[in-house]
Design an enzyme around this catalytic site. Structure first.
Site, PDB file in Angstrom:
ATOM      1  N   ASP A 224     -24.422  26.400  18.111  1.00 25.58           N
ATOM      2  CA  ASP A 224     -23.739  27.292  17.172  1.00 25.58           C
ATOM      3  C   ASP A 224     -22.249  26.990  17.257  1.00 25.58           C
ATOM      4  O   ASP A 224     -21.576  27.357  18.223  1.00 25.58           O
ATOM      5  CB  ASP A 224     -24.026  28.758  17.533  1.00 25.58           C
ATOM      6  CG  ASP A 224     -23.338  29.720  16.578  1.00 25.58           C
ATOM      7  OD1 ASP A 224     -22.588  29.263  15.687  1.00 25.58           O
ATOM      8  OD2 ASP A 224     -23.543  30.944  16.718  1.00 25.58           O
TER       9      ASP A 224
ATOM     10  N   GLY B 102     -29.915  19.773   2.617  1.00 24.96           N
ATOM     11  CA  GLY B 102     -28.502  19.461   2.808  1.00 24.96           C
ATOM     12  C   GLY B 102     -28.286  17.996   3.150  1.00 24.96           C
ATOM     13  O   GLY B 102     -29.235  17.219   3.310  1.00 24.96           O
TER      14      GLY B 102
ATOM     15  N   GLY C  33     -25.891  19.990  11.872  1.00 30.80           N
ATOM     16  CA  GLY C  33     -26.131  20.545  10.546  1.00 30.80           C
ATOM     17  C   GLY C  33     -27.193  19.785   9.784  1.00 30.80           C
ATOM     18  O   GLY C  33     -26.890  18.945   8.945  1.00 30.80           O
TER      19      GLY C  33
ATOM     20  N   ASN D 117     -21.487  16.761  10.852  1.00 27.37           N
ATOM     21  CA  ASN D 117     -21.793  17.007   9.448  1.00 27.37           C
ATOM     22  C   ASN D 117     -21.817  18.497   9.099  1.00 27.37           C
ATOM     23  O   ASN D 117     -21.558  18.866   7.959  1.00 27.37           O
ATOM     24  CB  ASN D 117     -23.160  16.362   9.141  1.00 27.37           C
ATOM     25  CG  ASN D 117     -23.726  16.825   7.814  1.00 27.37           C
ATOM     26  OD1 ASN D 117     -23.353  16.341   6.750  1.00 27.37           O
ATOM     27  ND2 ASN D 117     -24.639  17.797   7.872  1.00 27.37           N
TER      28      ASN D 117
ATOM     29  N   TYR E  40      -6.138  36.299   2.950  1.00 29.21           N
ATOM     30  CA  TYR E  40      -7.193  35.278   2.960  1.00 29.21           C
ATOM     31  C   TYR E  40      -7.470  34.738   1.559  1.00 29.21           C
ATOM     32  O   TYR E  40      -7.578  35.487   0.590  1.00 29.21           O
ATOM     33  CB  TYR E  40      -8.476  35.880   3.534  1.00 29.21           C
ATOM     34  CG  TYR E  40      -9.625  34.901   3.663  1.00 29.21           C
ATOM     35  CD1 TYR E  40      -9.568  33.827   4.537  1.00 29.21           C
ATOM     36  CD2 TYR E  40     -10.804  35.076   2.911  1.00 29.21           C
ATOM     37  CE1 TYR E  40     -10.628  32.941   4.667  1.00 29.21           C
ATOM     38  CE2 TYR E  40     -11.873  34.195   3.045  1.00 29.21           C
ATOM     39  CZ  TYR E  40     -11.779  33.138   3.916  1.00 29.21           C
ATOM     40  OH  TYR E  40     -12.838  32.269   4.044  1.00 29.21           O
TER      41      TYR E  40
ATOM     42  N   SER F 101     -13.873  16.553   3.085  1.00 24.33           N
ATOM     43  CA  SER F 101     -14.106  16.845   1.680  1.00 24.33           C
ATOM     44  C   SER F 101     -12.837  16.591   0.872  1.00 24.33           C
ATOM     45  O   SER F 101     -11.725  16.679   1.404  1.00 24.33           O
ATOM     46  CB  SER F 101     -14.495  18.320   1.518  1.00 24.33           C
ATOM     47  OG  SER F 101     -14.416  18.729   0.174  1.00 24.33           O
TER      48      SER F 101
END
Length: 327
Positions: free
Chosen positions: A91, A42, A37, A118, A189, A168
């Site tokens: 991916d 970012g 990533g 990441n 969801y 996180s």
């Protein structure tokens, strides 16, 4: 207040990636580092940009889009002509793609010294990976779980192998939904609970790696980078913010809007540096970090640091990918 466990007691909320990297420069030098990533703007891209100034042996940039990987590689080579880069198409939402990327890594001659998992997606509308998993859990956890284990032999060839899983503070939105990982096929969801589940998984994965492979010299850590405005938040609107506020209240998370602070990109990448390179962390294998130190207990949910849950998630993840990883 975070407990001081890193080599620099002054590191904290305000610390920048540049400051942390300068302090840890000798531990970056000569390392082969693989980062997932690395989209410009970012955390991953900023991390490799700062690391490149400290003479790593090789930076391996992994991500979905070869054109973006090439762009980041060119920028790094232009700024630091001595630094070697290599790109890897990966991916995480496709187990076939993960397996293909892992085969490529295994064919390369170098050991991997540091793996930084990441890449992430956040609070996106309900969808599934190509393998039929809820997209946030499938990408943020299962993709990294499979990739990490498939290339483990490369990590264990390193003298000081280290794995960093970027989690996180959002782990506080949800434990692993053991009986309903996919939200009843999307019918119930909740994008924030789904993000929370995936981020809890990142912390538990680090804990399991430390437990299973610590005796082989592997160190594994997870971290909360802080609240940072990047392209990760592209799916979030005002309604989502209101839903998040309501969820925090419902699950008992204390969030004081009067003291809440965002970090900038370089403050947000400082804890990556500490997790990836600080030797003082060797005494604290498996821990979850925040603001460059041990995350405060009152901001860490007990379910995210539970060893039994870490083992249970490992077994569930093995079932999902159809492969056992025994060390």
């Amino acid at each position: 207040m975070s407990t001081i466990i890193t080599s620099n007691p002054s590191f904290g909320f305000e610390t920048t990636a540049e400051e942390a990297a300068a302090a840890l420069s000798s531990y970056i030098q000569g390392k082969t580092i693989l980062v997932t990533g690395v989209t410009p703007g970012g955390l991953g891209a900023h991390f490799v940009t700062v690391v490149a100034a400290h003479k790593p042996k090789l930076l391996i940039l992994a991500g979905r889009k070869p054109s973006i990987l090439e762009q980041v590689a060119k920028e790094l080579e232009s700024a630091h002509p001595d630094v070697k880069t290599r790109t890897l198409e990966l991916d995480l939402a496709s187990q076939a793609s993960v397996r293909k990327a892992a085969e490529q890594v295994l064919s390369w001659p170098e050991p991997i010294d540091v793996l930084v998992n990441n890449a992430a997606i956040m609070a996106c509308p309900y969808s599934k990976t190509v393998d039929g998993l809820e997209i946030q859990f499938g990408t943020n956890h299962i993709g990294h779980f499979l990739f990490t284990n498939l290339i483990m032999s490369k990590l264990l060839q390193s003298k000081e192998p280290r794995i960093v899983n970027v989690s996180s503070g959002g782990h506080r939105f949800s434990d692993i939904r053991w009986d309903d990982i996919d939200f009843k096929d999307g019918q119930v969801y909740d994008k924030w609970r789904a993000y929370g589940q995936a981020k809890t998984a990142n912390i538990l994965f680090s804990l399991a790696l430390a437990e299973k492979l610590g005796s082989k010299g592997l160190k594994a850590f997870s971290l909360h980078p802080g609240a940072i405005q990047t392209n990760l938040g592209r799916h979030i609107n005002q309604q989502d913010i209101e839903a998040l506020t309501a969820l925090n209240k419902e699950v008992g998370n204390k969030v004081d809007p009067t003291t809440f602070r965002f970090k900038n990109l370089t403050q947000g990448t400082a804890t990556h540096m500490v997790a990836a390179f600080d030797p003082a962390l060797d005494q604290h294998n498996g821990v979850y970090l925040q603001d460059c130190q041990l995350a405060p207990e009152d901001e860490t949910k007990p379910y995210a640091v539970d060893k039994k849950s870490a083992e249970r998630l490992w077994k569930l993840s093995e079932e999902i990918v159809g492969q056992k990883f025994v060390y």
